[in-house]
Design a protein around this motif. Sequence first.
Motif, PDB file in Angstrom:
ATOM      1  N   TRP A 285      -8.600  -8.000  10.388  1.00  0.00           N
ATOM      2  CA  TRP A 285      -9.323  -6.733  10.455  1.00  0.00           C
ATOM      3  C   TRP A 285     -10.102  -6.577  11.761  1.00  0.00           C
ATOM      4  O   TRP A 285     -10.229  -5.460  12.279  1.00  0.00           O
ATOM      5  CB  TRP A 285     -10.254  -6.584   9.251  1.00  0.00           C
ATOM      6  CG  TRP A 285     -11.464  -7.468   9.232  1.00  0.00           C
ATOM      7  CD1 TRP A 285     -11.572  -8.708   8.682  1.00  0.00           C
ATOM      8  CD2 TRP A 285     -12.753  -7.160   9.784  1.00  0.00           C
ATOM      9  NE1 TRP A 285     -12.836  -9.204   8.855  1.00  0.00           N
ATOM     10  CE2 TRP A 285     -13.585  -8.273   9.521  1.00  0.00           C
ATOM     11  CE3 TRP A 285     -13.294  -6.075  10.452  1.00  0.00           C
ATOM     12  CZ2 TRP A 285     -14.917  -8.337   9.918  1.00  0.00           C
ATOM     13  CZ3 TRP A 285     -14.619  -6.117  10.854  1.00  0.00           C
ATOM     14  CH2 TRP A 285     -15.414  -7.230  10.590  1.00  0.00           C
TER      15      TRP A 285
ATOM     16  N   ASP B 269     -14.121  -4.545  -0.783  1.00  0.00           N
ATOM     17  CA  ASP B 269     -12.788  -4.749  -1.343  1.00  0.00           C
ATOM     18  C   ASP B 269     -12.067  -3.414  -1.423  1.00  0.00           C
ATOM     19  O   ASP B 269     -12.692  -2.365  -1.611  1.00  0.00           O
ATOM     20  CB  ASP B 269     -12.876  -5.377  -2.738  1.00  0.00           C
ATOM     21  CG  ASP B 269     -13.271  -6.841  -2.680  1.00  0.00           C
ATOM     22  OD1 ASP B 269     -12.905  -7.514  -1.706  1.00  0.00           O
ATOM     23  OD2 ASP B 269     -13.948  -7.308  -3.610  1.00  0.00           O
ATOM     24  N   CYS B 270     -10.761  -3.476  -1.298  1.00  0.00           N
ATOM     25  CA  CYS B 270      -9.966  -2.250  -1.218  1.00  0.00           C
ATOM     26  C   CYS B 270      -9.429  -1.841  -2.591  1.00  0.00           C
ATOM     27  O   CYS B 270      -8.385  -2.324  -3.037  1.00  0.00           O
ATOM     28  CB  CYS B 270      -8.817  -2.447  -0.233  1.00  0.00           C
ATOM     29  SG  CYS B 270      -7.871  -0.948   0.082  1.00  0.00           S
TER      30      CYS B 270
ATOM     31  N   MET C 294      -9.093   1.301   6.235  1.00  0.00           N
ATOM     32  CA  MET C 294      -8.377   0.237   5.547  1.00  0.00           C
ATOM     33  C   MET C 294      -7.715  -0.666   6.587  1.00  0.00           C
ATOM     34  O   MET C 294      -6.957  -0.204   7.425  1.00  0.00           O
ATOM     35  CB  MET C 294      -7.307   0.809   4.603  1.00  0.00           C
ATOM     36  CG  MET C 294      -6.609  -0.259   3.774  1.00  0.00           C
ATOM     37  SD  MET C 294      -5.156   0.351   2.838  1.00  0.00           S
ATOM     38  CE  MET C 294      -5.927   1.511   1.721  1.00  0.00           C
TER      39      MET C 294
ATOM     40  N   ARG D  13      -6.762  -7.656   5.684  1.00  0.00           N
ATOM     41  CA  ARG D  13      -7.879  -8.576   5.469  1.00  0.00           C
ATOM     42  C   ARG D  13      -7.831  -9.754   6.450  1.00  0.00           C
ATOM     43  O   ARG D  13      -8.867 -10.256   6.875  1.00  0.00           O
ATOM     44  CB  ARG D  13      -7.832  -9.089   4.022  1.00  0.00           C
ATOM     45  CG  ARG D  13      -9.032  -9.895   3.582  1.00  0.00           C
ATOM     46  CD  ARG D  13      -8.883 -10.334   2.143  1.00  0.00           C
ATOM     47  NE  ARG D  13      -8.936  -9.222   1.217  1.00  0.00           N
ATOM     48  CZ  ARG D  13     -10.042  -8.762   0.649  1.00  0.00           C
ATOM     49  NH1 ARG D  13     -11.202  -9.336   0.929  1.00  0.00           N
ATOM     50  NH2 ARG D  13     -10.009  -7.746  -0.194  1.00  0.00           N
TER      51      ARG D  13
ATOM     52  N   LYS E 120       0.876  -1.165   0.000  1.00  0.00           N
ATOM     53  CA  LYS E 120       0.000   0.000   0.000  1.00  0.00           C
ATOM     54  C   LYS E 120       0.911   1.212   0.000  1.00  0.00           C
ATOM     55  O   LYS E 120       2.012   1.190   0.561  1.00  0.00           O
ATOM     56  CB  LYS E 120      -0.974   0.000   1.166  1.00  0.00           C
ATOM     57  CG  LYS E 120      -0.389   0.062   2.546  1.00  0.00           C
ATOM     58  CD  LYS E 120      -1.527   0.104   3.565  1.00  0.00           C
ATOM     59  CE  LYS E 120      -1.014   0.127   4.991  1.00  0.00           C
ATOM     60  NZ  LYS E 120      -2.111   0.205   5.994  1.00  0.00           N
TER      61      LYS E 120
ATOM     62  N   TYR F  51      -5.695  -6.058   1.743  1.00  0.00           N
ATOM     63  CA  TYR F  51      -6.473  -5.167   2.603  1.00  0.00           C
ATOM     64  C   TYR F  51      -7.941  -5.127   2.195  1.00  0.00           C
ATOM     65  O   TYR F  51      -8.322  -5.566   1.112  1.00  0.00           O
ATOM     66  CB  TYR F  51      -5.879  -3.745   2.532  1.00  0.00           C
ATOM     67  CG  TYR F  51      -4.433  -3.708   2.968  1.00  0.00           C
ATOM     68  CD1 TYR F  51      -4.095  -3.566   4.305  1.00  0.00           C
ATOM     69  CD2 TYR F  51      -3.403  -3.848   2.039  1.00  0.00           C
ATOM     70  CE1 TYR F  51      -2.772  -3.553   4.715  1.00  0.00           C
ATOM     71  CE2 TYR F  51      -2.077  -3.842   2.435  1.00  0.00           C
ATOM     72  CZ  TYR F  51      -1.764  -3.690   3.776  1.00  0.00           C
ATOM     73  OH  TYR F  51      -0.444  -3.693   4.173  1.00  0.00           O
ATOM     74  N   LEU F  52      -8.757  -4.594   3.086  1.00  0.00           N
ATOM     75  CA  LEU F  52     -10.163  -4.339   2.804  1.00  0.00           C
ATOM     76  C   LEU F  52     -10.583  -3.071   3.539  1.00  0.00           C
ATOM     77  O   LEU F  52      -9.862  -2.570   4.404  1.00  0.00           O
ATOM     78  CB  LEU F  52     -11.036  -5.529   3.195  1.00  0.00           C
ATOM     79  CG  LEU F  52     -10.932  -6.130   4.608  1.00  0.00           C
ATOM     80  CD1 LEU F  52     -11.491  -5.231   5.683  1.00  0.00           C
ATOM     81  CD2 LEU F  52     -11.642  -7.482   4.646  1.00  0.00           C
ATOM     82  N   TYR F  53     -11.757  -2.555   3.173  1.00  0.00           N
ATOM     83  CA  TYR F  53     -12.327  -1.405   3.872  1.00  0.00           C
ATOM     84  C   TYR F  53     -13.406  -1.900   4.829  1.00  0.00           C
ATOM     85  O   TYR F  53     -14.310  -2.631   4.423  1.00  0.00           O
ATOM     86  CB  TYR F  53     -12.954  -0.422   2.889  1.00  0.00           C
ATOM     87  CG  TYR F  53     -11.967   0.415   2.112  1.00  0.00           C
ATOM     88  CD1 TYR F  53     -11.038   1.218   2.766  1.00  0.00           C
ATOM     89  CD2 TYR F  53     -11.978   0.411   0.718  1.00  0.00           C
ATOM     90  CE1 TYR F  53     -10.142   1.990   2.049  1.00  0.00           C
ATOM     91  CE2 TYR F  53     -11.086   1.186  -0.007  1.00  0.00           C
ATOM     92  CZ  TYR F  53     -10.169   1.970   0.672  1.00  0.00           C
ATOM     93  OH  TYR F  53      -9.281   2.728  -0.044  1.00  0.00           O
TER      94      TYR F  53
ATOM     95  N   VAL G 117      -8.019   1.381  -4.693  1.00  0.00           N
ATOM     96  CA  VAL G 117      -7.452   2.712  -4.491  1.00  0.00           C
ATOM     97  C   VAL G 117      -7.238   3.346  -5.857  1.00  0.00           C
ATOM     98  O   VAL G 117      -6.437   2.863  -6.665  1.00  0.00           O
ATOM     99  CB  VAL G 117      -6.115   2.660  -3.729  1.00  0.00           C
ATOM    100  CG1 VAL G 117      -5.511   4.053  -3.590  1.00  0.00           C
ATOM    101  CG2 VAL G 117      -6.314   2.032  -2.350  1.00  0.00           C
TER     102      VAL G 117
ATOM    103  N   LYS H 102     -14.781   4.864   6.624  1.00  0.00           N
ATOM    104  CA  LYS H 102     -14.090   3.697   6.086  1.00  0.00           C
ATOM    105  C   LYS H 102     -12.699   3.619   6.703  1.00  0.00           C
ATOM    106  O   LYS H 102     -12.017   4.626   6.843  1.00  0.00           O
ATOM    107  CB  LYS H 102     -13.938   3.788   4.560  1.00  0.00           C
ATOM    108  CG  LYS H 102     -15.185   3.529   3.760  1.00  0.00           C
ATOM    109  CD  LYS H 102     -14.855   3.514   2.268  1.00  0.00           C
ATOM    110  CE  LYS H 102     -16.071   3.220   1.425  1.00  0.00           C
ATOM    111  NZ  LYS H 102     -15.722   3.138  -0.008  1.00  0.00           N
TER     112      LYS H 102
END
Length: 262
Positions: free
Chosen positions: A125, A175-176, A119, A122, A65, A103-105, A178, A117
Amino acid sequence: MDVYSLKNYIIDNPECIEIILEKSGFYNISIRDDEIIMQGYVDAIQPSEKGKPYINIIDWKTSSKFSGKKLDEAGRQLLMYKLGLESTTNLKVDKIMWFMIKYLYVCWKLKNGNMKKKMCNRGKWVSEMRKTLEKDMSNLDIAEFEIELLLDKAVEDNNLNCLPKEVQQKYSLEDCFVEYEATEEKVAELKQYVINTVYKIESKGKDSSEWKPVEITKYDSFYCATLCNHRGHCEYYKKFLNENSDSFEKKKDKFDLENLFG
């Protein structure tokens, strides 16, 4: 040009979305008088909500990220895909973005009605959201020790299934993705970066002493072991492997032993 396509069915949305995977090709990009030809592999191309001929470009990221300077450095790759596709096809690129697979939100509504939200990793979390979840639980008629037990279980399972419905229903996962903004300034910077890099390469001779190798820290370095086309005869990589062969074997033996019992 090999193109693989699949049908991706989203659980919460029965609509069928066609995605093109690993679209490769030579991109003839006019960024100086004698044109520089680049080859690229786009991870995924998705139809845009705008309809034809607009598409979205998606680049999978398994662990990374980005922020700050690294964000713009990584963004050059997405911009290159955009320039390449628009210069060799009739497609128009709407969005360029990364899919951060690791990752996820986590999404939830605040008291003022706004959505928030965060981040999160995953795979853990719930652990990263524990303090927020604990605040929600403290507003319910539940003993403190029971809250701790329930949260311990939720963290272990990495889901909210054991928590009260009032808490479960407050949160959702996305789902993340960007998005990276493709401004004219960024495109101009990319072109200049490519030109400068090509000039730098062309200004050096074939004598390997003129080239400074990348820093190698492990035998399965992704760049040296996978990306570099000179890995089969690179003297620096061979030297590194020879000098560290004993430690590599010990690590391999340890890994094999740890995996004997699944």
